[in-house]
Design a protein around this motif. Structure first.
Motif, short mmCIF file in Angstrom:
data_model
loop_
_atom_site.label_atom_id
_atom_site.label_comp_id
_atom_site.label_asym_id
_atom_site.label_seq_id
_atom_site.Cartn_x
_atom_site.Cartn_y
_atom_site.Cartn_z
N ALA A 1 0.82 -1.22 0.00
CA ALA A 1 0.00 0.00 0.00
C ALA A 1 0.85 1.26 0.00
N GLU B 1 4.27 -2.82 9.37
CA GLU B 1 2.95 -2.52 8.83
C GLU B 1 1.94 -3.62 9.16
N ASN C 1 -1.92 -4.09 4.60
CA ASN C 1 -1.23 -3.04 3.85
C ASN C 1 0.10 -3.51 3.26
#
Length: 364
Positions: free
Chosen positions: A321, A331, A335
């Motif tokens: 992402a 993360e 994502n």
């Protein structure tokens, strides 16, 4: 009427004027001709000086460093290799180079030496050529440790049994190779001691990551021909854990005995040394750097650059992402496409574990 008489000679002033003009013309002509001659001579002299400067002295030759000590090294001369002479020359390193350069195995150098080899007349390394590439790792203090240069490939040698296979060590060496822009391959030795299902799984992991994999057994002479083909015509470095069988594999190639090779004889060891890297020539076009075994390996890279050493992770990271800003560590899974790939099994868990291990080893 009074008749005016005309003198048959011009006046003194006119004579001087004519003479002066002719003298100036003569001087101008002489100066132009002389200047042209002088310029021509000067140009020829400069050409001769440049040619002399560019011409390499008769007693300076090109060679490759095959072993490096404290203030001396052994150099394999290019001329002698072409003649089939693989015995290296003892060469000292000039004091100027010791202050400014650090030589390593694989370096191409200029050596001032006598034409005929003798231990009593060693050569002197006077110049280091630019390196095509540099294979290095990080030492315990975080400083770069230079390993070898001008390589065509890095061959990571691992084994089963004792020492056991370590994916972290293999991945660490592979990442250092990728970070240096050097092609790499994996050799799995002692396959006679490994479960076939485990061997198949490990082989698939590295082939999926884009690396050539060769399975060998030095004792049973399995895979020796494939290894020879991998090394043929290239300059390679063998790197791996202590006891992985690097020297045994080299000995198995064409029934070579490392202890009797010209390099070992030149080092006056009469045996294979494992304390320093040594470059061996299997033939005029094939060179192998045998390195001392290691217990751990840490590539020279920051946390941000480390992912470039894992091409299979870096490719998937482009779909995260946050793109290239994604660390693939901190993360959320939704994502990070890398974490998703580990979860669905398309990215081997061992590869991601090695990346995470090295990520937390880096201080910045």
């Amino acid at each position: 009427s009074r008749q005016t008489m005309t003198s048959p000679f011009p006046s003194l002033r006119s004579t001087w004027r004519v003479c002066s003009q002719r003298l100036c013309m003569a001087r101008h002509l002489s100066y132009s001709t002389g200047a042209a001659s002088s310029s021509s001579l000067q140009g020829e002299e400069e050409t001769i000086v440049r040619s002399a400067a560019n011409k390499e002295p008769d007693n300076v030759e090109t060679g490759t460093v095959v072993y490096m000590g404290a203030q001396k090294c052994y150099v394999s001369l290019e001329r002698e290799v072409k003649e089939g002479v693989f015995r290296p020359r003892l060469s000292f390193v000039s004091s100027k180079m010791l202050r400014s350069q650090r030589l390593i195995v694989g370096d191409e150098v200029k050596v001032r030496c006598e034409k005929e080899y003798t231990r009593n007349l060693p050569g002197t390394v006077v110049q280091l050529a630019p390196r095509r590439n540099l294979f290095q790792r990080c030492d315990a203090e975080g400083r770069p440790k230079l390993l070898a240069s001008n390589l065509d490939q890095v061959v990571v040698c691992s084994s089963f049994g004792n020492p056991p296979f370590s994916s972290v060590v293999v991945d660490s060496v592979l990442s250092a190779s990728c970070l240096s822009g050097i092609p790499a391959a994996v050799v799995l030795n002692k396959i006679d001691l490994c479960d076939q299902e485990k061997l198949k799984r490990i082989r698939s992991t590295y082939e999926q990551a884009g690396f050539d994999v060769i399975t060998t057994s030095a004792t049973e002479r399995k895979g020796i021909e494939q290894l020879h083909e991998l090394l043929r015509g290239k300059t390679s470095v063998l790197y791996g854990l202590s006891g992985a069988g690097k020297s045994s594999l080299l000995n198995a190639l064409a029934d070579l005995d490392i202890s009797t090779r010209p390099v070992s004889q030149a080092l006056r060891s009469g045996r294979h040394t494992t304390s320093s890297s040594v470059l061996y020539r299997l033939d005029a076009q094939t060179c192998v750097v045998d390195t001392p075994g290691v217990r751990s390996f840490r590539p020279m890279a920051s946390r941000q650059r480390l992912v470039q050493g894992f091409p299979d992770i870096a490719t998937r990271g482009e779909r995260c992402a946050t793109g290239r800003r994604c660390s693939h560590i901190h993360e959320h899974v939704e994502n990070c496409f890398v974490m998703q790939s580990v979860a669905d099994g398309s990215l081997p868990e061992s590869r991601y574990a090695s990346y995470a291990h090295l990520y937390f080893e880096q201080t910045s």
